[in-house]
Motif scaffolding. Sequence first.
Motif, PDB file in Angstrom:
ATOM      1  N   ARG A 175       0.843  -1.197   0.000  1.00  0.00           N
ATOM      2  CA  ARG A 175       0.000   0.000   0.000  1.00  0.00           C
ATOM      3  C   ARG A 175       0.876   1.244   0.000  1.00  0.00           C
ATOM      4  O   ARG A 175       1.991   1.232   0.519  1.00  0.00           O
ATOM      5  CB  ARG A 175      -0.867   0.042   1.256  1.00  0.00           C
ATOM      6  N   THR A 176       0.366   2.328  -0.547  1.00  0.00           N
ATOM      7  CA  THR A 176       1.063   3.605  -0.472  1.00  0.00           C
ATOM      8  C   THR A 176       1.124   4.027   0.990  1.00  0.00           C
ATOM      9  O   THR A 176       0.106   3.974   1.690  1.00  0.00           O
ATOM     10  CB  THR A 176       0.328   4.679  -1.292  1.00  0.00           C
ATOM     11  N   PRO A 177       2.304   4.419   1.472  1.00  0.00           N
ATOM     12  CA  PRO A 177       2.409   4.827   2.875  1.00  0.00           C
ATOM     13  C   PRO A 177       1.456   5.964   3.223  1.00  0.00           C
ATOM     14  O   PRO A 177       1.329   6.929   2.476  1.00  0.00           O
ATOM     15  CB  PRO A 177       3.867   5.286   3.008  1.00  0.00           C
ATOM     16  N   ALA A 178       0.792   5.827   4.359  1.00  0.00           N
ATOM     17  CA  ALA A 178      -0.105   6.869   4.859  1.00  0.00           C
ATOM     18  C   ALA A 178       0.657   7.895   5.693  1.00  0.00           C
ATOM     19  O   ALA A 178       0.120   8.949   6.012  1.00  0.00           O
ATOM     20  CB  ALA A 178      -1.211   6.242   5.713  1.00  0.00           C
ATOM     21  N   LEU A 179       1.889   7.611   6.009  1.00  0.00           N
ATOM     22  CA  LEU A 179       2.695   8.458   6.874  1.00  0.00           C
ATOM     23  C   LEU A 179       2.911   9.831   6.249  1.00  0.00           C
ATOM     24  O   LEU A 179       3.365   9.941   5.113  1.00  0.00           O
ATOM     25  CB  LEU A 179       4.046   7.790   7.144  1.00  0.00           C
ATOM     26  N   ARG A 180       2.552  10.871   6.990  1.00  0.00           N
ATOM     27  CA  ARG A 180       2.653  12.231   6.480  1.00  0.00           C
ATOM     28  C   ARG A 180       3.476  13.148   7.380  1.00  0.00           C
ATOM     29  O   ARG A 180       3.823  14.253   6.997  1.00  0.00           O
ATOM     30  CB  ARG A 180       1.258  12.857   6.322  1.00  0.00           C
ATOM     31  N   HIS A 181       3.759  12.714   8.594  1.00  0.00           N
ATOM     32  CA  HIS A 181       4.451  13.589   9.541  1.00  0.00           C
ATOM     33  C   HIS A 181       5.329  12.755  10.467  1.00  0.00           C
ATOM     34  O   HIS A 181       4.882  11.748  11.002  1.00  0.00           O
ATOM     35  CB  HIS A 181       3.420  14.361  10.373  1.00  0.00           C
ATOM     36  N   CYS A 182       6.560  13.190  10.641  1.00  0.00           N
ATOM     37  CA  CYS A 182       7.492  12.511  11.530  1.00  0.00           C
ATOM     38  C   CYS A 182       8.141  13.539  12.442  1.00  0.00           C
ATOM     39  O   CYS A 182       8.589  14.595  11.978  1.00  0.00           O
ATOM     40  CB  CYS A 182       8.549  11.770  10.721  1.00  0.00           C
ATOM     41  N   THR A 183       8.198  13.233  13.713  1.00  0.00           N
ATOM     42  CA  THR A 183       8.813  14.109  14.703  1.00  0.00           C
ATOM     43  C   THR A 183      10.002  13.399  15.322  1.00  0.00           C
ATOM     44  O   THR A 183       9.913  12.213  15.656  1.00  0.00           O
ATOM     45  CB  THR A 183       7.800  14.460  15.816  1.00  0.00           C
ATOM     46  N   PHE A 184      11.098  14.109  15.466  1.00  0.00           N
ATOM     47  CA  PHE A 184      12.255  13.591  16.191  1.00  0.00           C
ATOM     48  C   PHE A 184      12.237  14.232  17.566  1.00  0.00           C
ATOM     49  O   PHE A 184      12.278  15.458  17.683  1.00  0.00           O
ATOM     50  CB  PHE A 184      13.555  13.944  15.466  1.00  0.00           C
ATOM     51  N   ASP A 185      12.191  13.431  18.600  1.00  0.00           N
ATOM     52  CA  ASP A 185      12.140  13.947  19.968  1.00  0.00           C
ATOM     53  C   ASP A 185      13.562  14.193  20.449  1.00  0.00           C
ATOM     54  O   ASP A 185      14.338  13.266  20.623  1.00  0.00           O
ATOM     55  CB  ASP A 185      11.433  12.951  20.880  1.00  0.00           C
ATOM     56  N   VAL A 186      13.894  15.467  20.642  1.00  0.00           N
ATOM     57  CA  VAL A 186      15.241  15.830  21.088  1.00  0.00           C
ATOM     58  C   VAL A 186      15.226  16.528  22.444  1.00  0.00           C
ATOM     59  O   VAL A 186      16.275  16.792  23.001  1.00  0.00           O
ATOM     60  CB  VAL A 186      15.955  16.736  20.062  1.00  0.00           C
ATOM     61  N   GLY A 187      14.064  16.837  22.959  1.00  0.00           N
ATOM     62  CA  GLY A 187      13.959  17.548  24.223  1.00  0.00           C
ATOM     63  C   GLY A 187      14.017  19.056  24.006  1.00  0.00           C
ATOM     64  O   GLY A 187      14.728  19.540  23.129  1.00  0.00           O
ATOM     65  N   ALA A 188      13.266  19.762  24.810  1.00  0.00           N
ATOM     66  CA  ALA A 188      13.139  21.217  24.662  1.00  0.00           C
ATOM     67  C   ALA A 188      14.472  21.964  24.698  1.00  0.00           C
ATOM     68  O   ALA A 188      14.676  22.871  23.892  1.00  0.00           O
ATOM     69  CB  ALA A 188      12.182  21.763  25.715  1.00  0.00           C
ATOM     70  N   PRO A 189      15.399  21.613  25.586  1.00  0.00           N
ATOM     71  CA  PRO A 189      16.648  22.390  25.628  1.00  0.00           C
ATOM     72  C   PRO A 189      17.481  22.309  24.348  1.00  0.00           C
ATOM     73  O   PRO A 189      18.277  23.194  24.067  1.00  0.00           O
ATOM     74  CB  PRO A 189      17.423  21.772  26.792  1.00  0.00           C
ATOM     75  N   ARG A 190      17.293  21.271  23.563  1.00  0.00           N
ATOM     76  CA  ARG A 190      18.081  21.080  22.344  1.00  0.00           C
ATOM     77  C   ARG A 190      17.276  21.300  21.066  1.00  0.00           C
ATOM     78  O   ARG A 190      17.783  21.092  19.969  1.00  0.00           O
ATOM     79  CB  ARG A 190      18.662  19.663  22.337  1.00  0.00           C
ATOM     80  N   ALA A 191      16.038  21.725  21.185  1.00  0.00           N
ATOM     81  CA  ALA A 191      15.145  21.809  20.020  1.00  0.00           C
ATOM     82  C   ALA A 191      15.653  22.754  18.933  1.00  0.00           C
ATOM     83  O   ALA A 191      15.668  22.389  17.752  1.00  0.00           O
ATOM     84  CB  ALA A 191      13.741  22.215  20.457  1.00  0.00           C
ATOM     85  N   GLN A 192      16.076  23.942  19.288  1.00  0.00           N
ATOM     86  CA  GLN A 192      16.485  24.905  18.269  1.00  0.00           C
ATOM     87  C   GLN A 192      17.743  24.437  17.531  1.00  0.00           C
ATOM     88  O   GLN A 192      17.796  24.457  16.300  1.00  0.00           O
ATOM     89  CB  GLN A 192      16.712  26.280  18.870  1.00  0.00           C
ATOM     90  N   ALA A 193      18.753  24.000  18.273  1.00  0.00           N
ATOM     91  CA  ALA A 193      19.996  23.530  17.637  1.00  0.00           C
ATOM     92  C   ALA A 193      19.732  22.288  16.801  1.00  0.00           C
ATOM     93  O   ALA A 193      20.259  22.141  15.694  1.00  0.00           O
ATOM     94  CB  ALA A 193      21.056  23.247  18.693  1.00  0.00           C
ATOM     95  N   ALA A 194      18.889  21.386  17.313  1.00  0.00           N
ATOM     96  CA  ALA A 194      18.583  20.173  16.568  1.00  0.00           C
ATOM     97  C   ALA A 194      17.807  20.499  15.300  1.00  0.00           C
ATOM     98  O   ALA A 194      18.044  19.886  14.250  1.00  0.00           O
ATOM     99  CB  ALA A 194      17.790  19.199  17.440  1.00  0.00           C
ATOM    100  N   GLY A 195      16.897  21.459  15.366  1.00  0.00           N
ATOM    101  CA  GLY A 195      16.152  21.856  14.176  1.00  0.00           C
ATOM    102  C   GLY A 195      17.075  22.338  13.068  1.00  0.00           C
ATOM    103  O   GLY A 195      16.930  21.951  11.902  1.00  0.00           O
ATOM    104  N   SER A 196      18.044  23.148  13.434  1.00  0.00           N
ATOM    105  CA  SER A 196      19.024  23.626  12.449  1.00  0.00           C
ATOM    106  C   SER A 196      19.851  22.468  11.903  1.00  0.00           C
ATOM    107  O   SER A 196      20.136  22.402  10.703  1.00  0.00           O
ATOM    108  CB  SER A 196      19.952  24.661  13.085  1.00  0.00           C
ATOM    109  N   ALA A 197      20.247  21.553  12.784  1.00  0.00           N
ATOM    110  CA  ALA A 197      21.054  20.408  12.350  1.00  0.00           C
ATOM    111  C   ALA A 197      20.251  19.485  11.423  1.00  0.00           C
ATOM    112  O   ALA A 197      20.788  18.965  10.440  1.00  0.00           O
ATOM    113  CB  ALA A 197      21.562  19.632  13.563  1.00  0.00           C
ATOM    114  N   PHE A 198      18.961  19.286  11.714  1.00  0.00           N
ATOM    115  CA  PHE A 198      18.128  18.462  10.838  1.00  0.00           C
ATOM    116  C   PHE A 198      17.945  19.133   9.480  1.00  0.00           C
ATOM    117  O   PHE A 198      17.974  18.475   8.449  1.00  0.00           O
ATOM    118  CB  PHE A 198      16.762  18.158  11.471  1.00  0.00           C
ATOM    119  N   ALA A 199      17.752  20.448   9.471  1.00  0.00           N
ATOM    120  CA  ALA A 199      17.602  21.164   8.200  1.00  0.00           C
ATOM    121  C   ALA A 199      18.869  21.035   7.361  1.00  0.00           C
ATOM    122  O   ALA A 199      18.802  20.788   6.148  1.00  0.00           O
ATOM    123  CB  ALA A 199      17.271  22.633   8.462  1.00  0.00           C
TER     124      ALA A 199
END
Length: 131
Positions: free
Chosen positions: A97-121
């Motif tokens: 079947r075609t994947p229904a998955l439309r959204h994925c979140t990586f849990d990095v914790g609030a203190p690391r969210a901004q730096a991790a967001g830049s690193a993921f981008a």
Amino acid sequence: METLLVTTPPPGLAPRAILVVGMGDPAALDGDVLRRATRVAMREAIRFGAATMAFAPSVLDAGHSDTAGLDMQHVMLDGMLGALRAEHLLAAAGLARTPALRHCTFDVGAPRAQAAGSAFAAAFARLSGTS
């Protein structure tokens, strides 16, 4: 890479299911283990029919406070995108079947969210060839 799928989480937990992926000895954690674990998580979420998923590798809980050498964002995205491409190829061939998955979140914790967001981008840009 042993997995345990809990399809009836305890009351008070929001997800429909929880997938636990074994990553082996924490002392032996490396990029390849993370890549394979995220690939397994992505495949299982797609097979479960999930529209959303979250991935929390628990490397800090395993005692890895310095994760810079793991290139975590790159290897996790590489594993997940590889699994997603494979599932889409199977669907195009009429084998899944075609994947229904439309959204994925990586849990990095609030203190690391901004730096991790830049690193993921940055990791996504490298993987997509846009950097």
